[in-house]
Design an enzyme around this catalytic site. Structure first.
Site, short mmCIF file in Angstrom:
data_model
loop_
_atom_site.label_atom_id
_atom_site.label_comp_id
_atom_site.label_asym_id
_atom_site.label_seq_id
_atom_site.Cartn_x
_atom_site.Cartn_y
_atom_site.Cartn_z
N PRO A 60 -7.82 -0.94 0.63
CG PRO A 60 -7.57 0.53 2.43
CD PRO A 60 -7.34 0.40 0.97
CD GLU B 221 -4.15 10.94 1.06
OE1 GLU B 221 -3.90 10.07 0.18
OE2 GLU B 221 -3.35 11.81 1.41
NE ARG C 221 6.41 -18.51 -3.39
CZ ARG C 221 5.77 -19.62 -3.06
NH1 ARG C 221 4.46 -19.71 -3.27
NH2 ARG C 221 6.40 -20.63 -2.52
N1 ADE Z 1 -3.79 0.53 0.04
C1 ADE Z 1 -3.74 0.95 1.30
N2 ADE Z 1 -3.91 -0.06 2.16
C2 ADE Z 1 -4.10 -1.18 1.41
C3 ADE Z 1 -4.34 -2.53 1.74
N3 ADE Z 1 -4.45 -2.97 2.99
N4 ADE Z 1 -4.48 -3.39 0.72
C4 ADE Z 1 -4.41 -2.97 -0.55
N5 ADE Z 1 -4.18 -1.71 -0.90
C5 ADE Z 1 -4.03 -0.81 0.07
#
Ligand code: ADE
Length: 246
Positions: A90, A117, A155
Site C-alpha cells: 500500500p 504487516e 487485457r
Molecule cells: N498489500 C496490501 N494492501 C495493498 C494495496 N492496497 N496495494 C497493493 N498491495 C497491497
C-alpha cells in the site's frame, strides 16, 4: 509476455488466472503466467517465510532470503531478460491505466506479494524495481493486488481480448470515462435506448458518444479533463455543459 507471481498462496493466483479471458490467453500462449511458491525457496524444515520484527512490535515481517532466492532463480531462468520486479504494497506508486500500459510493453514481469504487516526493507531497497499499490486501503496480502495488475495488463496484450480495438475505447485509455452503452431490447419496460444509436448514422453515433463521454467525465471525474487530449470542439462543448448546469 511472462508474468511470475511470488506468493505463499499460489492456489489463489491459479484460481483466477485459469479462468475466463486470462485462462484462454494462457492456453493460446499469449501470456505465460506462473504462480511461484515462496516456500519452495526456503531452506529450513518449517519452510519459514516470515519472522518477528527486530526491535519488537506486533506482526511478522517477510524474510529476505527466500524472496531474494526466488527472484534470483526466476531472473536467471529468464535468459538475459531484465524483468520489472514489482513489490505489492500500500506504500507504492498508485496503479492506474497508464502504469498498466507501461507494463504491457515489458516481456518479463515478476510480482512479489508482500504481507500487510511488513516486508524486510532490504527487499524494497535492493530487489524491487517498483513498489505498487492498487489503492488507499490495506489488504491482508498482495495476492489480490497482484491479480488486479495481471488482469489489467493482460487485457492490453494484442489478441487477449477478442475485439482488438476495445482496449482503446476503455474508460481512462482515451483520458475520458466511457460513454453509456445499450443493447437489445430498444425498449425495456418503457426505458428507451437513445434514438440516435438505432439510426445507423455512424457519424451521429460517434458525435453522441463523444458528447456523453465528455459530460460523464465532467460530472464524475472532472480531474481527468486536466490531462485528457481535448479538441477545440470538446472544449467548446464542455463550456456549454458547464453553463447549462450552473
Ligand atoms: N498489500 C496490501 N494492501 C495493498 C494495496 N492496497 N496495494 C497493493 N498491495 C497491497
Amino acid at each position: 509476455m511472462r508474468i511470475e507471481i511470488i506468493t505463499t498462496i499460489p492456489q489463489m493466483i491459479e484460481a483466477v488466472a485459469s479462468e475466463s479471458i486470462l485462462g484462454r490467453a494462457r492456453k493460446r500462449g499469449l501470456i505465460e503466467v506462473s504462480a511461484v511458491n515462496l516456500r519452495d525457496f526456503t531452506s529450513d524444515r518449517h519452510r519459514t517465510t516470515d519472522d518477528a520484527p527486530f526491535g519488537g512490535g506486533p506482526g511478522m515481517v517477510m524474510k529476505p532470503e527466500p524472496v531474494f532466492a526466488a527472484v534470483e532463480s526466476l531472473v536467471s531462468r529468464g535468459a538475459g531478460s531484465k524483468p520489472r520486479i514489482l513489490l505489492m504494497t500500500p506504500q507504492g506508486r498508485r496503479f492506474d491505466q497508464k502504469f498498466a500500459e507501461e507494463l504491457s510493453g515489458e516481456s518479463h514481469v515478476i510480482i512479489i506479494c508482500g504481507r500487510y504487516e511488513g516486508v524486510d526493507e532490504r527487499i524494497r531497497e535492493h530487489l524491487a524495481t517498483d513498489e505498487v499499490s492498487i489503492g488507499d486501503y490495506v489488504l491482508t496480502g498482495g495476492e489480490l493486488a497482484s491479480l488486479v495488475i495481471l488482469d489489467a495488463v493482460s487485457r492490453l496484450i494484442p489478441g487477449v481480448l477478442g475485439d482488438e480495438t476495445s482496449p482503446e475505447t476503455d474508460s481512462f485509455s482515451s483520458g475520458l470515462l466511457e460513454y453509456p452503452q445499450y443493447t437489445r431490447p430498444a425498449d425495456f419496460r418503457g426505458l428507451k435506448a437513445p434514438e440516435v444509436l438505432l439510426s445507423g448514422n455512424h457519424a451521429e453515433v460517434a458525435k453522441w458518444r463523444r458528447v456523453e463521454a465528455l459530460k460523464r467525465t465532467l460530472q464524475r471525474r472532472p480531474d481527468l479533463l486536466e490531462s485528457a487530449p481535448l479538441s477545440d470542439e470538446d472544449r467548446r462543448l464542455l463550456r456549454e455543459f458547464e453553463t447549462e448546469t450552473s
